[in-house]
Motif scaffolding. Structure first.
Motif, PDB file in Angstrom:
ATOM      1  N   MET A  30       6.755  -4.833  12.838  1.00 15.03           N
ATOM      2  CA  MET A  30       6.133  -4.123  11.863  1.00 15.03           C
ATOM      3  C   MET A  30       4.882  -4.754  11.191  1.00 15.03           C
ATOM      4  N   LYS A  31       4.040  -3.978  11.043  1.00 12.28           N
ATOM      5  CA  LYS A  31       2.899  -4.776  10.361  1.00 12.28           C
ATOM      6  C   LYS A  31       3.287  -4.191   8.893  1.00 12.28           C
ATOM      7  N   ALA A  32       3.044  -5.438   8.079  1.00 12.02           N
ATOM      8  CA  ALA A  32       3.571  -5.287   6.632  1.00 12.02           C
ATOM      9  C   ALA A  32       2.431  -6.376   5.961  1.00 12.02           C
ATOM     10  N   PHE A  40       2.772  -7.749 -13.593  1.00 13.06           N
ATOM     11  CA  PHE A  40       4.088  -7.960 -13.311  1.00 13.06           C
ATOM     12  C   PHE A  40       4.306  -9.624 -13.024  1.00 13.06           C
ATOM     13  N   PRO A  41       5.490  -9.991 -13.102  1.00 10.60           N
ATOM     14  CA  PRO A  41       5.964 -11.276 -12.705  1.00 10.60           C
ATOM     15  C   PRO A  41       6.096 -11.364 -11.352  1.00 10.60           C
ATOM     16  N   SER A  42       6.013 -12.510 -10.959  1.00 11.12           N
ATOM     17  CA  SER A  42       5.946 -12.823  -9.282  1.00 11.12           C
ATOM     18  C   SER A  42       7.259 -12.393  -8.787  1.00 11.12           C
ATOM     19  N   SER A  43       8.251 -12.362  -9.606  1.00  6.85           N
ATOM     20  CA  SER A  43       9.633 -11.919  -8.966  1.00  6.85           C
ATOM     21  C   SER A  43       9.656 -10.459  -8.684  1.00  6.85           C
ATOM     22  N   HIS A  44       8.627  -9.599  -8.866  1.00  2.33           N
ATOM     23  CA  HIS A  44       8.391  -8.270  -8.321  1.00  2.33           C
ATOM     24  C   HIS A  44       7.599  -8.537  -7.018  1.00  2.33           C
ATOM     25  N   ASP A  45       7.088  -9.358  -6.603  1.00  2.00           N
ATOM     26  CA  ASP A  45       6.346  -9.450  -5.324  1.00  2.00           C
ATOM     27  C   ASP A  45       7.273  -9.055  -4.205  1.00  2.00           C
ATOM     28  N   GLU A  46       6.714  -8.313  -3.163  1.00  3.17           N
ATOM     29  CA  GLU A  46       7.663  -7.897  -2.182  1.00  3.17           C
ATOM     30  C   GLU A  46       6.531  -7.645  -0.953  1.00  3.17           C
ATOM     31  N   TYR A  47       7.165  -7.157   0.120  1.00  2.00           N
ATOM     32  CA  TYR A  47       6.630  -6.858   1.425  1.00  2.00           C
ATOM     33  C   TYR A  47       6.801  -5.214   1.431  1.00  2.00           C
ATOM     34  N   LEU A  48       5.613  -4.887   1.964  1.00  6.93           N
ATOM     35  CA  LEU A  48       5.436  -3.413   2.123  1.00  6.93           C
ATOM     36  C   LEU A  48       4.982  -3.011   3.422  1.00  6.93           C
ATOM     37  N   SER A  49       5.367  -1.892   4.040  1.00  8.96           N
ATOM     38  CA  SER A  49       4.692  -1.598   5.375  1.00  8.96           C
ATOM     39  C   SER A  49       3.510  -1.237   5.037  1.00  8.96           C
ATOM     40  N   LEU A  50       2.431  -1.355   6.114  1.00  9.53           N
ATOM     41  CA  LEU A  50       1.200  -0.974   5.866  1.00  9.53           C
ATOM     42  C   LEU A  50       1.000   0.578   5.847  1.00  9.53           C
ATOM     43  N   SER A  63      -6.866   0.087   7.002  1.00 13.19           N
ATOM     44  CA  SER A  63      -6.594  -0.390   8.614  1.00 13.19           C
ATOM     45  C   SER A  63      -6.057  -1.737   8.422  1.00 13.19           C
ATOM     46  N   TRP A  64      -5.414  -2.161   9.700  1.00  8.49           N
ATOM     47  CA  TRP A  64      -4.938  -3.670   9.689  1.00  8.49           C
ATOM     48  C   TRP A  64      -5.877  -4.497   9.729  1.00  8.49           C
ATOM     49  N   ASP A  65      -7.091  -4.137  10.544  1.00 11.72           N
ATOM     50  CA  ASP A  65      -8.096  -5.124  10.660  1.00 11.72           C
ATOM     51  C   ASP A  65      -8.956  -5.086   9.205  1.00 11.72           C
ATOM     52  N   ALA A  66      -9.067  -4.261   8.329  1.00 11.14           N
ATOM     53  CA  ALA A  66      -9.819  -4.215   7.391  1.00 11.14           C
ATOM     54  C   ALA A  66      -9.237  -5.160   6.032  1.00 11.14           C
ATOM     55  N   ILE A  67      -7.856  -5.023   6.092  1.00 15.67           N
ATOM     56  CA  ILE A  67      -7.110  -5.741   4.784  1.00 15.67           C
ATOM     57  C   ILE A  67      -7.135  -7.310   4.884  1.00 15.67           C
ATOM     58  N   THR A  68      -7.562  -7.935   3.916  1.00 12.49           N
ATOM     59  CA  THR A  68      -7.705  -9.128   3.732  1.00 12.49           C
ATOM     60  C   THR A  68      -7.222  -9.599   2.630  1.00 12.49           C
ATOM     61  N   PRO A  69      -6.773 -10.986   2.505  1.00 11.67           N
ATOM     62  CA  PRO A  69      -6.255 -11.491   1.177  1.00 11.67           C
ATOM     63  C   PRO A  69      -6.990 -10.955  -0.116  1.00 11.67           C
ATOM     64  N   GLU A  70      -6.335 -11.023  -1.122  1.00 15.25           N
ATOM     65  CA  GLU A  70      -6.952 -10.619  -2.418  1.00 15.25           C
ATOM     66  C   GLU A  70      -7.578  -9.032  -2.559  1.00 15.25           C
ATOM     67  N   THR A  71      -7.391  -8.373  -1.365  1.00 16.70           N
ATOM     68  CA  THR A  71      -7.567  -7.016  -1.476  1.00 16.70           C
ATOM     69  C   THR A  71      -6.826  -6.101  -2.474  1.00 16.70           C
ATOM     70  N   ILE A  72      -6.987  -5.433  -3.236  1.00 16.49           N
ATOM     71  CA  ILE A  72      -6.173  -4.751  -4.356  1.00 16.49           C
ATOM     72  C   ILE A  72      -6.142  -3.487  -3.451  1.00 16.49           C
ATOM     73  N   VAL A  73      -4.609  -3.031  -3.556  1.00 18.19           N
ATOM     74  CA  VAL A  73      -4.136  -1.760  -2.891  1.00 18.19           C
ATOM     75  C   VAL A  73      -3.450  -1.064  -3.902  1.00 18.19           C
ATOM     76  N   ARG A  74      -3.165   0.336  -3.477  1.00 19.13           N
ATOM     77  CA  ARG A  74      -2.645   1.023  -4.276  1.00 19.13           C
ATOM     78  C   ARG A  74      -0.941   1.309  -3.606  1.00 19.13           C
ATOM     79  N   CYS A  75       0.137   1.402  -4.452  1.00 19.81           N
ATOM     80  CA  CYS A  75       1.391   1.405  -3.855  1.00 19.81           C
ATOM     81  C   CYS A  75       2.158   2.384  -4.735  1.00 19.81           C
ATOM     82  N   GLN A  90      -0.757 -11.486   1.764  1.00 18.37           N
ATOM     83  CA  GLN A  90      -0.547 -11.970   3.210  1.00 18.37           C
ATOM     84  C   GLN A  90      -0.193 -10.967   3.914  1.00 18.37           C
ATOM     85  N   LYS A  91      -0.677 -10.942   5.160  1.00 20.60           N
ATOM     86  CA  LYS A  91      -0.336  -9.749   6.199  1.00 20.60           C
ATOM     87  C   LYS A  91       0.572 -10.340   7.338  1.00 20.60           C
TER      88      LYS A  91
END
Length: 122
Positions: A30-32, A40-50, A63-75, A90-91
């Motif tokens: 799975m790409k995650a 939020f504190p780091s205790s909320h950090d988690e893996y999400l599916s792409l 896209s998998w290729d476009a995402i890099t560390p520090e990218t801000i995403v909407r969840c 991390q991906k």
């Protein structure tokens, strides 16, 4: 085999405490992304599916290729699918299982590595 634990109970360490968890899904390769939620504190950090994240403006999937560390995403999180912003740390592309926590409710469901689970005698 990854799917042999489906619908079985295990323990998963969540915020320093072992919680009873039921495996509801298993996915090979799975790409995650590992995200850290803003304000939020780091205790909320988690893996999400792409597929579960989008660009910060919410206009498109990332896209998998476009995402890099520090990218801000909407969840989206929780029963009401509230919008939260997170920084991608991390991906990865590897085996994951989705766990549900019967004692905590669906807001805590998450993707985890199979090796993070411990046997439950239930």
């Amino acid at each position: 085999y990854l799917g042999s634990g489906l619908n079985k109970m295990f323990y998963f360490q969540l915020n320093g405490k072992w919680q009873l968890a039921k495996v509801s899904q298993a996915v090979r390769d799975m790409k995650a992304v590992f995200v850290s939620y803003e304000d939020f504190p780091s205790s909320h950090d988690e893996y999400l599916s792409l597929e579960s994240i989008s660009t910060a403006n919410g206009e498109s999937q990332i896209s998998w290729d476009a995402i890099t560390p520090e990218t801000i995403v909407r969840c989206r999180w929780g029963r009401n699918a509230d919008v939260y912003y997170a920084k991608m740390k991390q991906k990865v592309c590897c085996d994951f299982v989705r766990v549900e926590f019967p004692e905590l409710g669906s807001d805590f469901d998450r993707w985890v590595f199979p090796k993070q689970l411990r046997t439950a005698n239930v």
